[in-house]
Each structure stands twice: as structure tokens, then as C-alpha cells.
Design a protein around this motif. Structure first.
Motif, PDB file in Angstrom:
ATOM      1  N   VAL A 168       0.826  -1.216   0.000  1.00  0.00           N
ATOM      2  CA  VAL A 168       0.000   0.000   0.000  1.00  0.00           C
ATOM      3  C   VAL A 168       0.855   1.258   0.000  1.00  0.00           C
ATOM      4  N   GLY A 169       2.161   1.092   0.069  1.00  0.00           N
ATOM      5  CA  GLY A 169       3.093   2.212   0.021  1.00  0.00           C
ATOM      6  C   GLY A 169       4.504   1.677  -0.086  1.00  0.00           C
ATOM      7  N   VAL A 170       5.428   2.553  -0.459  1.00  0.00           N
ATOM      8  CA  VAL A 170       6.832   2.148  -0.601  1.00  0.00           C
ATOM      9  C   VAL A 170       7.723   3.238  -0.018  1.00  0.00           C
ATOM     10  N   ILE A 171       8.737   2.826   0.728  1.00  0.00           N
ATOM     11  CA  ILE A 171       9.803   3.718   1.189  1.00  0.00           C
ATOM     12  C   ILE A 171      11.098   3.190   0.594  1.00  0.00           C
ATOM     13  N   ILE A 172      11.791   4.038  -0.175  1.00  0.00           N
ATOM     14  CA  ILE A 172      13.069   3.632  -0.764  1.00  0.00           C
ATOM     15  C   ILE A 172      14.174   4.302   0.034  1.00  0.00           C
ATOM     16  N   VAL A 173      15.124   3.491   0.492  1.00  0.00           N
ATOM     17  CA  VAL A 173      16.205   3.954   1.360  1.00  0.00           C
ATOM     18  C   VAL A 173      17.470   4.165   0.530  1.00  0.00           C
ATOM     19  N   ASN A 174      18.074   5.329   0.671  1.00  0.00           N
ATOM     20  CA  ASN A 174      19.295   5.620  -0.072  1.00  0.00           C
ATOM     21  C   ASN A 174      20.405   4.650   0.316  1.00  0.00           C
ATOM     22  N   ASN A 175      21.272   4.332  -0.640  1.00  0.00           N
ATOM     23  CA  ASN A 175      22.409   3.455  -0.354  1.00  0.00           C
ATOM     24  C   ASN A 175      23.723   4.220  -0.253  1.00  0.00           C
ATOM     25  N   THR A 176      23.619   5.570  -0.248  1.00  0.00           N
ATOM     26  CA  THR A 176      24.772   6.436  -0.031  1.00  0.00           C
ATOM     27  C   THR A 176      24.355   7.538   0.937  1.00  0.00           C
ATOM     28  N   MET A 177      25.297   8.373   1.332  1.00  0.00           N
ATOM     29  CA  MET A 177      24.971   9.471   2.250  1.00  0.00           C
ATOM     30  C   MET A 177      24.050  10.477   1.580  1.00  0.00           C
ATOM     31  N   GLY A 178      23.238  11.149   2.400  1.00  0.00           N
ATOM     32  CA  GLY A 178      22.406  12.227   1.905  1.00  0.00           C
ATOM     33  C   GLY A 178      20.975  11.821   1.616  1.00  0.00           C
ATOM     34  N   GLU A 179      20.167  12.835   1.277  1.00  0.00           N
ATOM     35  CA  GLU A 179      18.770  12.612   0.951  1.00  0.00           C
ATOM     36  C   GLU A 179      18.636  11.824  -0.342  1.00  0.00           C
TER      37      GLU A 179
END
Length: 406
Positions: A168-179
Motif C-alpha cells: 500500500v506504500g513504498v519507502i526507498i532507502v538511499n544506499n549512499t549518504m544524503g537525501e
């Protein structure tokens, strides 16, 4: 600076050298320009302070309008005329998106094309990078899938795989520093949020969270600032850089540094023959997809047709790497022959020189690399000495290199 996710088409002029391009046009016959001095570096510092005074210069904002007014006043004080080339475009804006875990609120960025929605559900952490098998193994149905960024699976495909599996939703997490900022490349009927690596580490499977993705599609009115000496309608050289920044980033290096470089060149050549053959253009909307430079090329065909070269300054105020040039291969290689220490990189056309290359204008891109504060709230400083070094280099390629290239 806008980093493209694709390899930009490159226009090459085999066998055409920097010298033959500009000596033929007479641009090498200019009066000496002022060398660096404490007072001239102070002027660059003043420019930077003025550009940063009102916060991030997002296209369409009050802040960039104030910056535009300051820049126009500086050009006019130097004896240039100015005009505004206006244009409009549609933009996907994030009105403030986050994920709430208990009493903690984690700010993030809605991916362009995401559905605006508020959803409360359990989290499901997906191992891997979001392939169909990764998502299936995580049992995401009715849950909010947390997926790591991965170069081999585009954002859109990760989200589509989660949607197909019932998320019902997705959160994608960065694999490097920063936004994490990005685009889905189209619209998707699912709220999709990008978060930093550090914030992503706080998310746990089974946590009940509220995902809020707040977005709007709006029309932006942009305006490039074009400066020139009276009567100049067919410039032979164009010095350019973008004046806008991204949301929440003050944009000192990206790209008040390039804006200040264009203004510095304009000051130094104001009383030389070069000023009567040049345009100085500060582009709007670069961060939204090179909007200003694309509009300039599309709407100024007569001026663009006569250009012998375009020099673009983007992120030249922080010493990540020594100053380097990209752009048209023949120009980059010729520049390195004149200044052997000058590094050359093969770029993707992801800054304002790209549309000029596409239009057949040989172009040089002056750049110092991506610093740790790129597109971050910490982008608050730029070094006037480094900016002056970039303009020294550009002017040396015009005033010193060309006679030797005959």
C-alpha cells in the motif's frame, strides 16, 4: 546542478579546435582583463552573500526573484543591457512528506510521479533491491514496503513490483549518504517516499507507521536573465550558469558559485572588445530539467546559430577535485593542450551546456565535482578564490590559448 539518469546525446565536431573556432571569430583580440586582487575577490564574496540572503532559490519562488533583481542591477551597473526570457513548465512539487514511527517523524522526499496519499500500515523490510522475488519473499501485501536503492533496479520498477505484490506504500532507502530524490518516470498509483540511509536504518519490520506523501502538480513561471552590450544580437560566445537551487538547499556551490563566475567574467571584460561579442545568461529552472537552457535554445535560434562556443559554470566553488572541463570533446582536448594540468572528464550533458551541444554549439563545462553538501541544507559556502580560478581559466582559453592555436 542536475544529475541525469541517462547518457545525454553528445554533439561532436571532429577536428575542430578551440583556437580555430574562436580565433576565426576574432575573440582572441581582446584587451587584458583584470588579474585577481583582494578587492575583486571581495566583490565575489558580496555576490555570494546577496544570492544566499533569501534562502533556497527554487524556480518560481520569491527568493529567486530577489536574486534576479540583484543580478540585473549588477549587470546594468557594468554598462550591460538586460532582459528576461520568460517561460513556463509543469512541475511536481513535494509539499512536505514524511513517515511517522511512534512519536518520531522522519522527513523524506516524494518521488516524482508518486501518488499523494496518507497510509497507516505495518512495515515490511525487503531484502535485496526490490526484484519481484525480493518483494514476494517479504510478504508486503497490505503493508508499506521498505526497499534499498540499487543501481540495477530503477525506482519505478521497485515500486511497481511492490504494487503488484499488494503493497500500500513504498519507502526507498538511499544506499549512499544524503537525501534521496528521484523520479518514477511516470505516474504510479502508490505513495512512494525516499529517505536517507541513516533514517532508513531506523525502520523495522512490523512497526506500525503512517506514511504521508503530499504532492501537487503546478505551473512554474521561470525567467532567464540575459545580459549584453547594446546592439549585440548575434553573440559569438555565451557565458552561462544556472541561478536556481533545489528545495531546502541554499545553493552556495550549486550554483551561486557558477552564477558568481558568470558575473565575474562580465565585470572583467566589460570594457574590452569581447563584451561586444558576448552574451551572459543566468538560467532558471536547471534543477527541474534544464528548463531555462532548453527554453533559451528553443526561443533564440538566431543568437544560438551564430555562437562559436558556450562556456557553462556549474559547481566551481568547492575544492572536491581540481577544476576540470567536459562538454564537446574537441574543445576539452584543446583546452587541455593549452593548460596541461586541466583535467578533462566525459560528462552526460546534465547541466546547461547540454541543450547547446544538442543544438550544435561547441561547449565547455567548468566543474569541480560533487561535494558532500550537494542538494543538502549544508550547501552554504563557496570559495571566491576557486570561483576566480575558474574564470581565470576560461579567460585564459580565450585570451592566451587562441593565438598559439593559429
Amino acid at each position: 546542478m542536475r544529475v541525469c539518469s541517462y547518457e545525454h546525446m553528445r554533439f561532436l565536431l571532429p577536428g575542430v579546435l578551440l583556437g580555430t573556432l574562436l580565433v576565426t571569430s576574432g575573440l582572441s583580440q581582446t584587451a587584458p582583463v583584470a588579474p585577481a586582487s583582494a578587492s575583486s575577490l571581495d566583490v565575489i564574496s558580496t555576490d555570494l552573500k546577496a544570492l544566499l540572503a533569501n534562502g533556497p532559490r527554487v524556480a518560481g519562488s520569491e527568493s529567486i526573484e530577489k536574486a534576479r533583481g540583484y543580478l540585473e542591477a549588477q549587470f546594468k551597473a557594468l554598462g550591460y543591457e538586460t532582459r528576461r526570457d520568460e517561460f513556463t513548465y509543469g512541475r511536481f512539487d513535494d509539499l512536505g512528506s514524511d513517515v511517522r514511527v511512534g512519536s518520531r517523524t522522519i522527513a523524506g522526499n516524494a518521488l516524482q510521479g508518486s501518488k499523494g496519499a496518507e497510509v497507516t500500515a505495518l512495515l515490511a523490510l525487503v531484502s535485496g533491491v526490490g526484484t519481484p522475488s525480493d518483494v514476494a519473499a517479504a510478504n508486503v501485501r497490505g503493508k508499506i514496503a521498505v526497499i534499498s536503492r540499487g543501481q540495477n533496479v530503477p525506482f519505478a520498477q521497485k515500486a511497481r513490483n511492490a504494487l503488484d505484490a499488494g503493497a500500500v506504500g513504498v519507502i526507498i532507502v538511499n544506499n549512499t549518504m544524503g537525501e534521496l530524490r528521484g523520479t518514477l518516470g511516470g505516474t504510479l498509483d502508490l505513495p512512494v517516499l525516499g529517505v536517507s540511509q541513516a533514517d532508513g536504518a531506523l525502520l523495522r519490520s512490523g512497526d506500525s507507521v503512517t506514511l504521508r506523501v503530499r504532492t501537487v502538480d503546478r505551473t512554474v513561471r521561470g525567467a532567464n536573465v540575459v545580459a549584453y552590450k547594446k546592439g549585440v544580437t548575434a553573440p559569438e560566445i555565451l557565458f552561462g550558469g544556472h541561478m536556481d537551487s533545489v528545495v531546502r538547499a541554499p545553493g552556495a556551490n550549486d550554483n551561486a558559485s557558477g552564477t558568481a563566475a558568470v558575473l565575474d567574467v562580465a565585470r572583467r571584460v566589460a570594457n574590452t572588445p569581447l563584451s561586444a561579442r558576448a552574451y551572459f545568461v543566468l538560467f532558471d529552472g536547471e534543477e527541474d530539467g534544464l528548463r531555462g537552457s532548453r527554453a533559451f535554445v528553443a526561443n533564440n535560434s538566431a543568437a544560438t546559430r551564430g555562437l562559436r562556443a558556450m562556456f557553462n559554470f556549474d559547481m566551481v566553488g568547492v575544492d572536491v577535485t581540481p577544476l576540470a572541463v567536459g562538454g564537446t570533446d574537441s574543445l576539452s582536448q584543446a583546452a587541455q593542450r593549452v593548460i596541461p594540468s586541466l583535467q578533462v572528464f566525459r560528462d552526460s550533458g546534465g547541466s546547461d551546456h547540454g541543450p547547446f551541444i544538442d543544438a550544435g554549439v561547441p561547449s565547455l563545462f567548468f566543474h569541480r565535482g560533487i561535494d558532500v553538501n550537494y542538494h543538502q541544507p549544508g550547501d552554504v559556502t563557496a570559495d571566491p578564490t576557486l570561483i576566480r580560478d575558474a574564470t581565470d581559466t576560461a579567460l585564459k582559453l580565450l585570451d592566451t590559448a587562441l593565438p598559439s592555436a593559429r
